[in-house]
Design a protein around this motif. Structure first.
Motif, short mmCIF file in Angstrom:
data_model
loop_
_atom_site.label_atom_id
_atom_site.label_comp_id
_atom_site.label_asym_id
_atom_site.label_seq_id
_atom_site.Cartn_x
_atom_site.Cartn_y
_atom_site.Cartn_z
N THR A 4 38.62 36.97 30.43
CA THR A 4 38.79 38.20 31.19
C THR A 4 39.49 39.27 30.37
N GLY A 5 39.38 40.52 30.83
CA GLY A 5 40.03 41.64 30.15
C GLY A 5 40.25 42.78 31.11
N GLY A 6 40.85 43.85 30.61
CA GLY A 6 41.11 45.02 31.44
C GLY A 6 42.45 44.95 32.14
N TYR A 7 42.65 45.89 33.09
CA TYR A 7 43.93 46.04 33.75
C TYR A 7 44.18 45.02 34.85
N CYS A 8 43.11 44.44 35.41
CA CYS A 8 43.27 43.71 36.67
C CYS A 8 43.24 42.19 36.54
N ILE A 9 42.08 41.62 36.20
CA ILE A 9 41.89 40.18 36.28
C ILE A 9 42.88 39.38 35.43
N PRO A 10 43.02 39.66 34.12
CA PRO A 10 43.91 38.81 33.32
C PRO A 10 45.38 38.89 33.72
N LEU A 11 45.76 39.97 34.40
CA LEU A 11 47.15 40.13 34.82
C LEU A 11 47.41 39.60 36.23
N SER A 12 46.34 39.43 37.01
CA SER A 12 46.49 39.12 38.43
C SER A 12 47.33 37.88 38.68
N SER A 13 47.04 36.82 37.96
CA SER A 13 47.78 35.58 38.18
C SER A 13 49.24 35.72 37.80
N GLN A 14 49.51 36.54 36.76
CA GLN A 14 50.90 36.77 36.36
C GLN A 14 51.66 37.56 37.42
N TYR A 15 50.98 38.51 38.08
CA TYR A 15 51.62 39.24 39.18
C TYR A 15 52.00 38.29 40.30
N VAL A 16 51.09 37.40 40.68
CA VAL A 16 51.35 36.45 41.76
C VAL A 16 52.49 35.51 41.40
N LEU A 17 52.53 35.09 40.13
CA LEU A 17 53.55 34.13 39.69
C LEU A 17 54.90 34.76 39.39
N ASN A 18 54.95 36.07 39.34
CA ASN A 18 56.13 36.77 38.86
C ASN A 18 57.42 36.37 39.60
N GLU A 19 57.33 36.16 40.91
CA GLU A 19 58.51 35.85 41.70
C GLU A 19 58.66 34.35 41.98
N ILE A 20 57.75 33.54 41.45
CA ILE A 20 57.79 32.09 41.70
C ILE A 20 58.51 31.41 40.54
N LYS A 21 59.70 30.91 40.81
CA LYS A 21 60.50 30.28 39.74
C LYS A 21 60.21 28.79 39.59
N ASP A 22 59.67 28.19 40.65
CA ASP A 22 59.40 26.75 40.66
C ASP A 22 58.04 26.48 39.99
N ASN A 23 58.07 25.84 38.80
CA ASN A 23 56.84 25.59 38.05
C ASN A 23 55.91 24.58 38.71
N SER A 24 56.41 23.89 39.73
CA SER A 24 55.55 22.92 40.42
C SER A 24 54.66 23.60 41.45
N LYS A 25 54.88 24.88 41.68
CA LYS A 25 54.06 25.65 42.61
C LYS A 25 53.00 26.44 41.85
N LEU A 26 51.86 26.60 42.48
CA LEU A 26 50.76 27.40 41.92
C LEU A 26 50.37 26.96 40.52
N THR A 27 50.25 25.66 40.34
CA THR A 27 49.89 25.13 39.02
C THR A 27 48.47 25.54 38.60
N LEU A 28 47.59 25.76 39.58
CA LEU A 28 46.23 26.19 39.25
C LEU A 28 46.24 27.53 38.52
N LEU A 29 47.10 28.44 38.98
CA LEU A 29 47.18 29.75 38.33
C LEU A 29 47.79 29.63 36.94
N ARG A 30 48.75 28.74 36.78
CA ARG A 30 49.37 28.56 35.45
C ARG A 30 48.35 28.03 34.45
N GLU A 31 47.53 27.08 34.89
CA GLU A 31 46.49 26.55 34.01
C GLU A 31 45.40 27.58 33.75
#
Length: 443
Positions: free
Chosen positions: A270-297
């Motif tokens: 992916t590229g551009g302003y939206c898709i490659p950053l989207s998962s990072q936006y969602v994860l930004n406030e999640i400190k627990d690495n056991s949550k949202l593992t699909l997005l991390r991968e």
């Protein structure tokens, strides 16, 4: 209907902070509806271009479907780099449309610089309570944790002194049918009264509005919906990596015939302003690495796929590789987070001779971004033993005879989007592959 009526009276104006793809389109669509708009940008060149009635982003012409010259001459649309022109009693709506990323990460310094300018309105008695509508992408809970406390700190009570809403954009600038007026638009405010006013304002342009129960909900929509797409695109790449000897492109095309499944193909990520950053936006406030593992991968694979493709070509022994396309998307002049950048850098790091061509960029721009040469298209293709077509610019869709003439020395052609697949180049002895087909990668 006070806001709409006042905006149509020509006494009021809409301020738009940022005149890129999002901001300029906001200005143009409201101006087309005979609402005065003034846009702020730090780029003097961009401001001057807009005020001449020209698009600083020529590729927007097809998406708009109309000319802005008449809007400028009739004084419905104006740009400035003096922000004070946006701070006055007649400015009743502020759209914030600035980028909130830097170097592939969420970045909000520019947003707060804009907000610091906007709050100067508290020194002015406005005709109506000013409305701030954030069009930029925010991380979940950002308004509640950062923006509203910022206003409070400066003695501005949201919902009383100033109305606030988040209304993310869903534009698809490469297709004229998906415009600001036609696409479904989500918005959310801090209270019911503010929501009614924001609906009134947005309805001037937007035909399909969906009201979220709060600003907290609407600000999550953009990053979450793009995270869905991020995962689906990345799953296509993971499947191709897992089954490199199978034609995963055909498999996924057939999977996509099921009524409730979208079709995504393997490729350069992916590229551009939206898709490659989207998962990072969602994860930004999640400190627990056991949550949202699909997005991390998802992020991990998306960051690695271009390196894997580069190593695959290196393993095939190619010495001189030509690349068609720097933009992340066809017919757009946008190199932000383009997946071809890490791909090229990996090749250069391994001492492969790489040159690139993109009709939307100059030789100097290519050199500044990648530090490599720009070749002449199509005649220079003959000097490469490998050709990579990364995006589907219309300029790359040359006829079969030209292709046969210039690519005869290419031992391998990798076509990310399959824009040459109908030419059946393998019949002419060329080793042509579309990303995701059988043996497109070599391990």
């Amino acid at each position: 209907m006070k806001y709409k009526k006042f905006l149509y009276s020509k006494k009021a104006q809409i301020a738009v902070w940022g005149t890129g793809f999002i901001g300029l389109s906001t200005m143009a669509y409201f101006a087309k509806r005979k609402v005065k708009c003034i846009g702020y940008d730090i780029s003097e060149k961009k401001v001057n271009t807009i005020n001449k009635g020209k698009l600083p982003l020529p590729e927007l012409k097809n998406w708009f479907g109309f000319d802005i010259k008449n809007l400028v001459s009739r004084k419905y649309l104006k740009a400035t780099n003096n922000y004070k022109e946006l701070i006055n009693k007649n400015t009743i709506v502020h759209f914030v449309a600035i980028p909130t990323e830097k170097k592939g990460k969420p970045f909000f310094d520019i947003l707060f610089d804009v907000l610091r300018k906007i709050i100067e309105i508290k020194k002015i008695k406005c005709h109506l309570k000013p409305v701030v509508i954030i069009e930029s992408t925010l991380t979940p809970q950002f308004s509640e944790k950062k923006i509203i406390p910022f206003f409070n700190k400066h003695n501005i009570k949201v919902g009383q002194n100033l109305l606030y809403a988040v209304a993310p954009r869903r534009d698809w600038f490469v297709e004229g049918t998906k415009s600001l007026s036609d696409l479904d638009r989500v918005f959310g405010s801090t209270d019911t009264k503010s929501s009614k006013i924001v609906r009134e304002i947005l309805s001037i342009v937007c035909n399909k509005l969906h009201e979220a129960s709060s600003h907290k909900v609407s600000e999550m929509v953009k990053s979450v919906e793009n995270s869905y797409r991020h995962m689906e695109i990345t799953l296509a790449n993971q499947l191709s990596l897992a089954y490199p000897n199978e034609d995963m492109r055909e498999v996924l095309a057939l999977v996509g015939t099921k009524w409730n499944i979208g079709t995504y193909y393997p490729g350069f990520g992916t590229g551009g302003y939206c898709i490659p950053l989207s998962s990072q936006y969602v994860l930004n406030e999640i400190k627990d690495n056991s949550k949202l593992t699909l997005l991390r991968e998802t992020i991990k694979t998306d960051n690695e796929i271009n390196i894997i493709i580069a190593k695959s070509l290196i393993s095939r022994g190619f010495k001189k590789i030509g690349v068609l396309g720097l933009s992340y998307k066809g017919n757009l002049r946008v190199s932000i987070l383009s997946p071809i950048i890490p791909f090229v850098k990996e090749l250069v790091k391994n001492k492969i001779d790489v040159e690139i061509y993109d009709p939307f960029f100059s030789r100097n721009e290519i050199n500044d971004i990648l530090g490599i040469k720009m070749f002449k298209f199509p005649q220079d293709i003959k000097k490469f033993d490998c050709l990579v077509i990364s995006v589907d610019h219309d300029k790359f869709k040359i006829n079969k005879n030209q292709i046969k003439k210039y690519v005869k020395n290419c031992k391998f052609i990798l076509d990310n989007n399959g824009i040459w697949k109908n030419y059946k180049l393998n019949k002419f002895g060329l080793n042509y592959h579309v990303a995701g087909d059988k043996n497109w990668l070599k391990f």
